[in-house]
Scaffold this motif. Structure first.
Motif, PDB file in Angstrom:
ATOM      1  N   GLY A 295      31.521  38.157  26.605  1.00  0.00           N
ATOM      2  CA  GLY A 295      31.394  36.717  26.448  1.00  0.00           C
ATOM      3  C   GLY A 295      31.525  35.985  27.774  1.00  0.00           C
ATOM      4  O   GLY A 295      30.776  35.043  28.061  1.00  0.00           O
ATOM      5  N   ALA A 296      32.482  36.416  28.606  1.00  0.00           N
ATOM      6  CA  ALA A 296      32.637  35.803  29.929  1.00  0.00           C
ATOM      7  C   ALA A 296      31.401  36.052  30.780  1.00  0.00           C
ATOM      8  O   ALA A 296      30.898  35.145  31.469  1.00  0.00           O
ATOM      9  N   ALA A 297      30.881  37.288  30.764  1.00  0.00           N
ATOM     10  CA  ALA A 297      29.691  37.604  31.548  1.00  0.00           C
ATOM     11  C   ALA A 297      28.496  36.771  31.099  1.00  0.00           C
ATOM     12  O   ALA A 297      27.649  36.392  31.923  1.00  0.00           O
ATOM     13  N   ALA A 298      28.422  36.468  29.802  1.00  0.00           N
ATOM     14  CA  ALA A 298      27.315  35.672  29.270  1.00  0.00           C
ATOM     15  C   ALA A 298      27.480  34.183  29.534  1.00  0.00           C
ATOM     16  O   ALA A 298      26.604  33.384  29.175  1.00  0.00           O
ATOM     17  N   GLY A 299      28.574  33.776  30.147  1.00  0.00           N
ATOM     18  CA  GLY A 299      28.768  32.378  30.516  1.00  0.00           C
ATOM     19  C   GLY A 299      29.421  31.528  29.457  1.00  0.00           C
ATOM     20  O   GLY A 299      29.363  30.294  29.529  1.00  0.00           O
ATOM     21  N   CYS A 300      30.076  32.144  28.469  1.00  0.00           N
ATOM     22  CA  CYS A 300      30.792  31.389  27.446  1.00  0.00           C
ATOM     23  C   CYS A 300      32.239  31.148  27.887  1.00  0.00           C
ATOM     24  O   CYS A 300      32.806  31.928  28.650  1.00  0.00           O
ATOM     25  N   ARG A 340      34.628  17.997  26.685  1.00  0.00           N
ATOM     26  CA  ARG A 340      33.518  18.807  27.180  1.00  0.00           C
ATOM     27  C   ARG A 340      33.629  19.092  28.684  1.00  0.00           C
ATOM     28  O   ARG A 340      33.067  20.070  29.170  1.00  0.00           O
ATOM     29  N   GLU A 341      34.352  18.271  29.399  1.00  0.00           N
ATOM     30  CA  GLU A 341      34.562  18.559  30.827  1.00  0.00           C
ATOM     31  C   GLU A 341      35.424  19.810  30.980  1.00  0.00           C
ATOM     32  O   GLU A 341      35.130  20.686  31.810  1.00  0.00           O
ATOM     33  N   ALA A 342      36.479  19.901  30.175  1.00  0.00           N
ATOM     34  CA  ALA A 342      37.325  21.091  30.215  1.00  0.00           C
ATOM     35  C   ALA A 342      36.533  22.321  29.780  1.00  0.00           C
ATOM     36  O   ALA A 342      36.691  23.414  30.351  1.00  0.00           O
ATOM     37  N   LEU A 343      35.684  22.165  28.785  1.00  0.00           N
ATOM     38  CA  LEU A 343      34.834  23.264  28.326  1.00  0.00           C
ATOM     39  C   LEU A 343      33.933  23.756  29.451  1.00  0.00           C
ATOM     40  O   LEU A 343      33.794  24.969  29.684  1.00  0.00           O
ATOM     41  N   LEU A 344      33.319  22.819  30.148  1.00  0.00           N
ATOM     42  CA  LEU A 344      32.412  23.172  31.241  1.00  0.00           C
ATOM     43  C   LEU A 344      33.147  23.942  32.328  1.00  0.00           C
ATOM     44  O   LEU A 344      32.661  24.957  32.846  1.00  0.00           O
ATOM     45  N   LYS A 345      34.356  23.507  32.656  1.00  0.00           N
ATOM     46  CA  LYS A 345      35.151  24.199  33.684  1.00  0.00           C
ATOM     47  C   LYS A 345      35.498  25.613  33.240  1.00  0.00           C
ATOM     48  O   LYS A 345      35.458  26.557  34.029  1.00  0.00           O
ATOM     49  N   LEU A 346      35.834  25.772  31.962  1.00  0.00           N
ATOM     50  CA  LEU A 346      36.169  27.094  31.448  1.00  0.00           C
ATOM     51  C   LEU A 346      34.966  28.030  31.483  1.00  0.00           C
ATOM     52  O   LEU A 346      35.097  29.214  31.815  1.00  0.00           O
ATOM     53  N   ARG A 347      33.816  27.500  31.167  1.00  0.00           N
ATOM     54  CA  ARG A 347      32.617  28.343  31.198  1.00  0.00           C
ATOM     55  C   ARG A 347      32.299  28.798  32.613  1.00  0.00           C
ATOM     56  O   ARG A 347      31.980  29.976  32.845  1.00  0.00           O
ATOM     57  N   HIS A 348      32.414  27.885  33.565  1.00  0.00           N
ATOM     58  CA  HIS A 348      32.204  28.261  34.970  1.00  0.00           C
ATOM     59  C   HIS A 348      33.227  29.299  35.415  1.00  0.00           C
ATOM     60  O   HIS A 348      32.887  30.283  36.085  1.00  0.00           O
TER      61      HIS A 348
END
Length: 378
Positions: A295-300, A340-348
């Motif tokens: 999941g991390a490798a896929a950018g989630c 969604r800002e926190a979500l975006l940071k986590l995905r990065h």
């Protein structure tokens, strides 16, 4: 170093050995496969071992695969090392027979066993071991496999600690990692993918084993009924019915029994969040599962249980919740849906961590170091 990846493993069901093979090749090893899948799941194999009246079917199936493997191995010639794939408790003995020490030589071809799961611990976790006698039989099978191998690969420090002491010196920790298709599937998070107005897209995939704690997910989904969270649940297995019952009040859940392995990375990458595991058993507290690395490798963004191995591997690049706590899981998903800002940071953060530490080339480092030692198979 000429290396044969050997056994009756199935990379479609268990990608672990594909990651090891890919990593060895990336580090300059000459890698060849000698593989004929047995065609049985982990549960099938352990169930057969735990039920003596089914062992005949396992033996017959193994015998037919082994004859073909032996013929193929002879054509491939003698390698510098052999890696026996996941669930190779019996295959390791065939490998030992096929690649004995040569006459007048002090050294033999090193046989590596990918001991990702022990038969005894898996049967206990899945509650199929039955009597103490059956559990003892599985322990003996594990011990025989460990004894036959020159190098034993486990996936976490916690699993290293439960390898019997007399075999521990030949064990090495190789994290599960994620093969190339998962890294290639990642898409750059953007306002289009991570929308401020659309629902949070969450995915879980697995075999619904007790380790995964899928009923915890189901109860969390029940609590999220009506929330801006859409969930895709992929797979089937032991705890699926209980999970569905717990989530029955939530109409925003899509249930898929199966997705082809080649299509799974892209499907997961289309989601904002990938769920890990939430079980409370001993094994659940010792592992970092495939889906966390993938999941991390896929950018989630990854949401999983707060256990020592997952905390050590993921750090701040994931949301960790107490094992077995559906309320905490539901709250974590609601927070990500609202921020969604926190979500975006986590995905990065997850994607960057995967690129730096979860690639096949990175995770096999400890194994290649051991294989490159003089006389690794002595």
């Amino acid at each position: 170093m000429r290396t044969i990846i050997f056994g009756t493993y199935d990379t479609a069901m268990h990608p672990r050995i594909a990651t090891i093979a890919e990593g060895l090749a990336a580090r300059g090893f000459d890698v060849t496969e000698c593989n004929i899948p047995l065609g049985l799941t982990t549960a099938d194999r352990v169930d057969m071992l735990a039920k003596p009246w089914k062992v005949g079917g396992l033996v017959a199936r193994l015998a037919s695969r082994w004859l073909a493997l032996a013929a193929r191995a002879r054509r491939l010639g003698r390698p510098d090392a052999v890696v026996v794939g996941y669930l190779g408790h019996f295959d390791v003995h065939l490998a030992r027979l096929l690649y004995p020490r040569r006459m007048f030589s002090r050294h033999r071809v090193p046989i590596v066993l990918d001991h990702l799961v022990s038969a005894a611990n898996t049967a206990k976790d899945r509650r199929i071991a039955g009597s103490g006698l059956k559990q003892r039989l599985l322990e003996l099978i594990d011990a025989a496999a460990l004894r036959a191998a020159d190098i034993v690969v486990v996936d976490t420090e916690e699993h290293l600690e439960i390898v019997p002491e007399k075999y521990r010196s030949k064990a090495v920790v190789v994290p599960v990692g994620a093969p190339a298709p998962w890294h290639a599937a990642a898409r750059e998070p953007s306002a289009t993918v991570t929308s401020a107005t659309g629902p949070l897209k969450v995915v879980f995939y697995g075999l619904y084993t007790p380790l995964q704690g899928a009923p915890v997910i189901g109860e969390a989904l029940g609590r999220l009924a009506g929330a801006p969270v859409e969930v895709t649940m992929i797979g089937r297995g032991q705890d699926q019915a209980e999970t569905k019952r717990a989530a029955a009040s939530n109409q925003s859940v899509r249930w898929l029994d199966w997705v082809p392995a080649a299509e799974l990375p892209a499907l997961v990458a289309a989601h904002d969040v990938c769920l890990g595991i939430f079980g409370t058993g001993d094994k659940a507290l010792r592992v970092v599962p495939n889906k966390v690395f993938q999941g991390a490798a896929a950018g989630c963004a990854v949401v999983t249980s707060d256990t020592a191995p997952q905390r050590r591997v993921l750090g701040d690049a994931a949301v960790l919740v107490p094992p077995g706590d559906p309320a905490a899981l539901a709250d974590a998903l609601l927070r990500l849906a609202d921020d969604r800002e926190a979500l975006l940071k986590l995905r990065h953060a997850a994607r960057q961590l995967a690129a730096e530490r979860f690639t096949p080339e990175q995770v096999v480092g400890p194994l290649t170091d051991r294989l490159n030692r003089p006389h690794a198979g002595a």
